[in-house]
Scaffold this active site. Structure first.
Site, PDB file in Angstrom:
ATOM      1  N   SER A 296       0.802  -1.220   0.000  1.00 14.18           N
ATOM      2  CA  SER A 296       0.000   0.000   0.000  1.00 14.18           C
ATOM      3  C   SER A 296       0.836   1.271   0.000  1.00 14.18           C
ATOM      4  O   SER A 296       0.312   2.353  -0.307  1.00 14.18           O
ATOM      5  CB  SER A 296      -0.943   0.007   1.211  1.00 14.18           C
ATOM      6  OG  SER A 296      -0.208  -0.120   2.420  1.00 14.18           O
TER       7      SER A 296
ATOM      8  N   ASP B 224      -2.961   8.472   7.643  1.00  9.31           N
ATOM      9  CA  ASP B 224      -3.865   7.638   8.435  1.00  9.31           C
ATOM     10  C   ASP B 224      -3.029   6.868   9.452  1.00  9.31           C
ATOM     11  O   ASP B 224      -1.884   7.232   9.722  1.00  9.31           O
ATOM     12  CB  ASP B 224      -4.720   6.731   7.543  1.00  9.31           C
ATOM     13  CG  ASP B 224      -3.888   5.755   6.719  1.00  9.31           C
ATOM     14  OD1 ASP B 224      -2.705   5.528   7.047  1.00  9.31           O
ATOM     15  OD2 ASP B 224      -4.422   5.205   5.736  1.00  9.31           O
TER      16      ASP B 224
ATOM     17  N   HIS C 102      -0.120   5.042   7.010  1.00  2.00           N
ATOM     18  CA  HIS C 102       0.452   5.556   5.770  1.00  2.00           C
ATOM     19  C   HIS C 102       0.810   7.036   5.872  1.00  2.00           C
ATOM     20  O   HIS C 102       0.179   7.790   6.608  1.00  2.00           O
ATOM     21  CB  HIS C 102      -0.535   5.346   4.614  1.00  2.00           C
ATOM     22  CG  HIS C 102      -0.945   3.925   4.448  1.00  2.00           C
ATOM     23  ND1 HIS C 102      -2.113   3.424   4.985  1.00  2.00           N
ATOM     24  CD2 HIS C 102      -0.331   2.887   3.824  1.00  2.00           C
ATOM     25  CE1 HIS C 102      -2.215   2.138   4.688  1.00  2.00           C
ATOM     26  NE2 HIS C 102      -1.148   1.786   3.995  1.00  2.00           N
TER      27      HIS C 102
END
Length: 351
Positions: free
Chosen positions: A38, A316, A319
């Site tokens: 991610s 978040d 990340h």
């Protein structure tokens, strides 16, 4: 996602395909191919059956306010590196139709959120590193030959392109550390790091066999310092050093593993990014880098993003913000100590 946003996503992908097809010699390398999780996913997970997808607000708020599937408010590290190389941002493999993929000669992004180096690492459906390399194999065998008149030209193109790998954190967060919690047993961190690095080396060898020669490998950062793992008490917060010590062997052993790999793969070149020490530098002097908050997630309760996003390290609970990615990309591209033994600009120019 609204119809308006879907329209813009389609247009962004179409623009990337057009730019890729219009590749010119002004770029430093022919292409950038991205593999990972991610941290660099550009939207592949949008097309998978998984909760690990971020194609809704507040993600993409600083990417023309379009939630493309990047786990960030804006561009990722890979996006920024592509721009610095003079290339369009590599589009997600699953976001481009099979009839259009052959048109892309400037690189593709195969990264997938929640996946890892190991096939057993996942949270729902995702593209394991093995699967990502299978897709790249299809690119090399089925798509790219349509753009080159000879195998020699294709080999030259691949040998000059850059292959970026940002993966491994989920093998700890969704695998190793998770198993510890379930079994209440502490596995050997050194042995697990060795196993991960062996598997990563095998994957790099597969890319090498397909023609890749220039690699950027990003080490696993201090997971114990992300908002989802830090220790919080009244008037006190600190990194979870127990978690960091379990992860650190991977970063410590990575340079030696790459050195061995380089000796085995004739003509290969590597750039390694060690995020552990650089994160400490940022945490110790956040104001030097423009940050006022390196502990908390920018996205608060109810999914509302903070207004001063450039002052937050984390977007978040796991990340980083685009501002953070810019700092790492700038330092790794032309700096002297974050990425070694070559920065990415030197890697691009080295033959």
């Amino acid at each position: 996602m609204s119809i308006f946003n879907i329209f813009w996503v389609i247009n962004i992908i179409s623009l990337q395909v057009f730019l890729a097809n219009s590749y010119c010699t002004k770029s430093l390398v022919p292409a950038l191919y991205v593999f990972g999780d991610s941290t660099v996913d550009a939207g592949n997970n949008n097309n998978l059956n998984t909760n690990a997808k971020v194609n809704t607000f507040p993600y993409g708020i600083d990417f023309n306010n379009v939630s493309t599937g990047r786990f960030s408010n804006g561009k990722t590290f890979a996006d920024i590196i592509a721009i610095k190389l003079g290339l369009p941002m590599p589009p997600p493999y699953l976001g481009v139709s099979t009839t259009e993929r052959y048109q892309i000669a400037s690189g593709i992004n195969y990264a997938s959120g929640s996946c890892g180096i190991l096939n057993s690492t996942r949270n729902g459906e995702c593209l394991s590193l093995d699967q990502q390399i299978e897709y790249f194999t299809s690119t090399v065998i089925n798509d790219l030959p349509r753009n080159f008149r000879s195998k020699t030209k294709l080999r030259h193109y691949l040998s000059k392109s850059i292959f970026l790998l940002s993966i491994g954190a989920n093998d700890y967060m969704l695998n190793y550390l998770k198993q510890e919690i379930i079994t209440n047993k502490s596995g050997n961190p050194e042995e697990f790091a060795d196993y991960l690095l062996d598997q990563l080396s095998s994957s790099i060898k597969k890319i090498y066999e397909l023609g890749g020669r220039k690699f950027v490998v990003i080490g696993v950062g201090p997971i114990g310092c992300i908002p989802g793992f830090i220790i919080r008490k009244p008037n006190f917060q600190d990194c979870n050093e127990d978690v960091n010590q379990k992860v650190k062997p991977f970063t410590n052993k990575l340079p030696m593993k790459i050195q061995v790999l380089k000796s085995q793969l004739s003509g290969s070149l590597f750039t390694i990014m060690d995020t552990f020490e650089f994160f400490k530098e940022i945490r110790n002097s956040p104001e030097k880098f423009g940050f006022t908050n390196t502990w908390d997630s920018c996205v608060g309760e109810g999914g509302k993003p903070c207004e001063n996003r450039r002052q937050y390290y984390f977007y978040d609970s796991a990340h980083s913000t685009e501002a953070t990615s810019e700092i790492y990309a700038n330092k790794c591209f032309s700096g002297t100590h974050l990425c070694f033994p070559l920065n990415i600009e030197q890697l691009a120019h080295t033959h």
